[in-house]
Design an enzyme around this catalytic site. Structure first.
Site, PDB file in Angstrom:
ATOM      1  N   SER A  44       0.817  -1.194   0.000  1.00 14.28           N
ATOM      2  CA  SER A  44       0.000   0.000   0.000  1.00 14.28           C
ATOM      3  C   SER A  44       0.864   1.263   0.000  1.00 14.28           C
ATOM      4  CB  SER A  44      -0.959  -0.051   1.196  1.00 14.28           C
ATOM      5  OG  SER A  44      -2.106   0.709   0.973  1.00 14.28           O
ATOM      6  N   ASP A  79      -6.080  -3.488  -2.342  1.00 18.51           N
ATOM      7  CA  ASP A  79      -5.053  -3.094  -1.384  1.00 18.51           C
ATOM      8  C   ASP A  79      -4.348  -4.269  -0.696  1.00 18.51           C
ATOM      9  OD1 ASP A  79      -4.058  -2.117   1.381  1.00 18.51           O
ATOM     10  OD2 ASP A  79      -4.502  -0.270   0.317  1.00 18.51           O
TER      11      ASP A  79
END
Length: 312
Positions: free
Chosen positions: A89, A203
């Site tokens: 991320s 993510d």
């Protein structure tokens, strides 16, 4: 967001969403990102005939991701040479820049001149799978890195994302860097899922909040992990984005604790308690927090490295 001021609300949300690019990030169907669908295995044993390989694992945390820059700067100032880097991320953005050969000072300069508007792009009204597309981040990163693919970086680079269908972690080690980072940063409901081949990704923080296991998977003998996530009890929930990030934090606690305990040799935790995940304006404070965290634990880290035969 207040319905009485839609123009200001849109601007405020845009800034928050742009911050999530560093968290947490439709696609070009022909993207050539190679995928490894392996779960992390037992950490490799160091060969006594070769130097210890140091790995840096950079975790997710939205705008808190700027703290990674401070950590890198502080490690470089103490002559700690990192051999490989893995990012999830927000950490994948900084990992890609660092692996390209940029040092901490150069990344710091880039971060301070970054315009959040240049890395956020609103999805069309008829799109319902995410408010932002993420293509702007992809293009920004590829332009900054001269379109260098993952396998051509100066340091081995691993980028972690989540397979939306299987829920399995994916480690990208080849292919389009911007696309892989965009996938790793695609916070559900904020960013559209990223399609690569016939799969969709979101993510990486959902399955590997701090990718220490993947740094080991890539061949690190000693992993320095950087945890920038908020503790659930101290998480800020002043905006809808903060609530979403707090939810991620709560869900990822058990996974993160296991991964850090088993695979991280040292864990750096910058003091970011007062910082919202959506506050893009506090980048300077975040970078400084990263530097201070390294300084605070340096005697311990230096001793640990020395015990493994690493001279600094």
């Amino acid at each position: 967001m207040s319905s009485s001021s839609p123009r200001l609300s849109r601007r405020a949300f845009s800034l928050a969403a742009a911050s999530s690019v560093l968290a947490a990030c439709t696609t070009t169907g022909g993207s050539n990102v190679a995928v490894k669908n392996d779960n992390p295995e037992a950490p490799p044993k160091a060969d006594p005939q070769r130097p210890v390989r140091l790995g840096l694992a950079l975790g997710g945390g939205a705008a808190r991701g700027f703290a990674h820059i401070g950590v890198i700067k502080a490690l470089e100032a103490r002559n700690v040479h990192v051999d490989l880097v893995a990012g999830t991320s927000a950490g994948s953005v900084i990992a890609a820049l660092y692996a390209s050969g940029m040092n901490g000072i150069a990344i710091n300069k880039l971060a301070l001149t970054m315009d959040e508007a240049s890395i956020s792009d609103w999805a069309m009204p008829f799109r319902t799978r995410g408010i932002l597309q993420g293509v702007a981040l992809q293009n920004y990163l590829n332009k900054t890195l001269d379109n260098r693919p993952i396998e051509k970086m100066a340091k081995p680079l691993g980028i972690v994302a989540t397979d939306l269908k299987s829920g399995q972690p994916i480690l990208f080690q080849r292919g389009n860097t911007g696309v892989a980072v965009r996938a790793s940063c695609s916070v559900p409901s904020i960013f559209e899922p990223v399609k690569i081949g016939d799969r969709e990704y979101v993510d990486g923080g959902l399955v590997s909040p701090v990718p220490a296991a993947f740094a080991h998977k890539m061949g690190a003998d000693f992993v320095i992990a950087v945890d920038i996530s908020a503790r659930p009890e101290g998480g800020l929930t002043s905006s809808s984005f903060d609530v979403l990030m707090q939810t991620f934090t709560i869900m990822g606690q058990t996974i993160k604790a296991y991964e850090l305990d088993k695979y991280a040799n040292a864990v750096i935790r910058p003091n970011l308690n007062a910082m919202s995940s959506s506050d893009f304006s506090q980048r300077n404070a975040s970078i400084l927090a990263g530097e201070e965290a390294v300084a605070k634990m340096w005697p311990t880290l230096q001793r640990q490295l020395a015990e493994r035969g690493v001279r600094v």
